[in-house]
Enzyme design. Structure first.
Site: not given
Ligand code: BES
Length: 647
Positions: A151, A285, A288, A315, A318, A337, A412, A601-602
């Site tokens: 999301s 994608p 994490a 993570e 986070h 980030e 970042y 994706m990276k």
């Protein structure tokens, strides 16, 4: 005993990425009832919102964000009476405007229930949606389909109507029904599970009830439906994944409890009760996603030697920076980030330092990660152009830009370097103590960049001997300018010095390798290297012109193409870039396989670009993409089509 955790609604609300207006209406509770059918890729949903009325208007409308939802009913759940509503389309989705006319002026809370259907992919909207539906062939088990949601940033609105802004945080409850073959997991605590229930029409289903008592923003409401198994790591940590991957995931993420403790020692007590890890199928994608109670991770982290666990550490951080204290809109994304990255690099360096297989001092291991971050920032700045507005630490999204387009290494790495700069001025201890204090002060709330700067200034007003302030009350230091750090494009004002000895060692070896065509190199020279050091080495080669012979010799020496080192996806990625650039034939097939077996994706965006550069006339990249398109998440597929100029 549950402490009351009341979120303060924003006094001045500004979030260009939502249609909602939380300074008038503020969601206090979300209840989701989702009937999910992975065979049909369909969600039938009912969401019930409890909304506090903060200001009374003449012609009152509650505005919710939606995208690709087929709304069938909007009603008051207590009376069953329908509300009238209209839908207005916009760039980032649609506004569901619910008329509250007739509501008594004395009401303090309004209850709204919306019934709808969706595929969760944003319909025909170009921004896409949260749902990744996988066919059985795309899973490890190969028998059943699978659903995961992602999301962040503004995709919750494609699964349920909500005030889709990180300024609104609310507790939620969810009742999820799925066909009997499946299990559901969510970013919440499981409170009840009822297997093989029977509907009136005779069909059967499994029911899972979840509760998240801590207020969370919509972007942290996530779920997975599939064939899932779990294994306990510690009292509060568990690994979830498809049965075929349980063992590998348990080994790879086996230190999770230890990481939570390490982060707790910096940030304060962990409040989310559980800290599970869910290892997704390969088309996830991202690297994490910090979903509360259960972090979602890509299986590309399964290196077999725990060499990619820095992602897990990030993570976990986070859980404080992002989940407990949340950025108030996507322009302030760096607060999530950048702060997380700063703390995570501290913890990662400590973990590596304790690892007897790895050589290097604490400072040099920290410097190594810092250097790699700077490499990624440099690449981002080169590809965007140093004057691009998205290279600001705090980008301006007020023209309705898709936040996902604006995110990249800048949030970042410029955020990280900002904290590192403050550390060089004030010392590490002071910064760490400040951050712990900041988490305590703003827990359960959302904060903006100016809140952060104001609190930083207030905190150090009493903690420094002769602090100085600028005309707007911000603390100032010699050689440090807030506006430059926050709002200038391009490189950060400074790259604070770090210990680069491990970096230099790797670069020197790369240089020798180029000069001597790798002829005098022996594998023993790489002993005791952390995988990050190997990445610096490969990166140094990538920045020069390496002959095919040299690349071949390296492959023979280190067995990079298909050997065990390539199980580390970061190493494989860099190796493939280097080998493709040198037109090293055996790497082509390897590269095609790499973009076929996973959809992070990276990696895939870059390797497709490289394939297209290396074979400009051939259609290898396009053909491979066309074959693979269905394997990828809808957002990844859309971005790739753009990258490959197929749109
Ligand atoms: N929150 C991000 C993932 C994210 C960012 C999702 C923006 C959607 C929009 C997460 O914390 C993250 O940064 N993941 C990284 C890995 C990390 C080690 C840099 C990723 O996915 O690559």
């Amino acid at each position: 005993m549950l402490k009351k955790r009341l979120v303060s609604p924003p006094a001045e609300f500004h979030d260009p990425s939502t249609f909602s207006n939380p300074s008038m209406y503020f969601t206090r509770h979300i209840s989701l009832e989702l009937d999910i059918n992975p065979f049909l890729k369909l969600i039938r949903g009912i969401v019930t919102l409890e909304v506090e009325i903060l200001q009374v208007e003449q012609d009152p409308y509650l505005v919710l964000d939606i995208r690709g939802l087929e709304i069938s009913k909007v009603q008051d759940p207590r009376t069953g009476k329908g509300y009238s509503y209209q839908i207005e389309n916009g760039k980032l989705g649609s506004a569901l405007k619910i008329s509250l006319a007739g509501m008594s002026l004395h009401e303090q809370t309004v209850h709204v229930r919306v019934s709808y259907n969706t595929q969760g992919e944003g319909g025909s909207h170009p921004v896409g949606g949260a749902c990744g539906w996988l066919s059985p062939e795309q899973t490890a088990g190969g028998k059943l389909p699978y659903l995961f949601t992602q999301s962040q940033s503004i995709h919750a609105r494609s699964i349920f109507p909500c005030q889709d802004t990180p300024s609104v945080k609310a507790p939620f409850m969810a009742t999820i029904s799925v066909p009997v073959e499946f299990r559901a997991v969510m970013s919440a605590l499981l409170v009840e599970e009822r297997r093989k229930q029977v509907r009136n029409d005779g069909s059967s289903y499994n029911l899972f009830i979840f509760e998240q008592n801590i207020p969370v923003p919509s972007y942290l409401i996530s779920l997975v439906v599939g064939e899932l198994e779990s294994q306990e790591l510690s009292e509060r940590c568990r690994v979830w994944t498809e049965p075929a991957m349980v063992e590998a995931a348990c080994f790879e993420f086996g230190q999770t409890e230890q990481f939570v403790k390490a982060v707790e020692s910096l940030c304060g007590a962990y409040v989310w009760s559980r800290c599970d890890i869910l290892c997704l199928p390969p088309s996830f994608p991202y690297g994490a996603m910090e979903n509360p109670c259960i972090t979602f991770v890509t299986p590309t982290l399964l290196a077999g030697d725990r060499s990619l666990v820095s992602v897990i550490i990030l993570e976990i951080v986070h859980c404080w920076s992002g989940n407990l204290v949340t950025c108030s809109n996507w322009q302030d994304f760096w607060l999530n980030e950048g702060i997380s990255l700063y703390l995570a690099r501290k913890v990662t360096a400590k973990v590596r330092h304790k690892d007897s297989r790895i050589k290097g001092t604490l400072e040099s291991l920290f410097g190594l990660e810092t250097y790699l971050g700077r490499v990624s920032l440099k690449q981002a700045l080169e590809s965007l152009g140093k004057n691009h507005p998205y290279t600001r630490l705090v980008p301006d999204l007020s023209d309705g830009a898709d936040p996902d387009d604006a995110f990249g290494a800048c949030s970042y790495e410029k955020g990280f370097n900002l904290l590192l700069k403050l550390e060089t001025i004030l010392g590490e201890m002071r910064i760490l103590r400040f951050l712990r204090n900041y988490f305590e002060r703003f827990q359960f709330q959302s904060v903006s960049t100016s809140n952060f700067v104001a609190y930083f200034s207030e905190y150090f007003r009493t903690n420094l001997s002769k602090p100085e302030f600028d005309s707007v009350g911000r603390i100032v230091f010699k050689g440090f300018n807030w506006d430059d750090w926050l709002f200038s494009t391009g490189d950060p004002p400074e790259y604070p010095q770090v210990d680069l000895s491990l970096v230099h060692e790797a670069q020197t070896l790369a240089q020798r390798c180029i000069e001597k065509e790798a002829k005098e190199l022996s594998a023993s020279e790489f002993e005791g290297w952390d995988s990050s050091q190997l990445i610096v080495f490969l990166d140094a080669l990538l920045s020069q012109d390496c002959s095919q012979d040299l690349v071949k010799r390296l492959d023979m020496l280190l067995r990079l193409n298909r050997g065990p080192k390539g199980r580390n996806a970061e190493v494989r990625f860099l190796w493939l870039r280097l080998a493709l650039k040198a037109h090293y034939e055996p790497a082509v097939e390897n590269a095609v396989e790499f973009v076929t077996i996973q959809g992070r994706m990276k990696y895939i965006r870059q390797i497709y670009k490289d394939l297209q550069t290396v074979f400009p006339k051939g259609s290898l990249a396009v053909n491979t993409f066309t074959k693979n398109r269905k394997r990828y998440h809808n957002i990844a597929a859309k971005l790739l089509a753009k990258d490959l100029k197929l749109e």
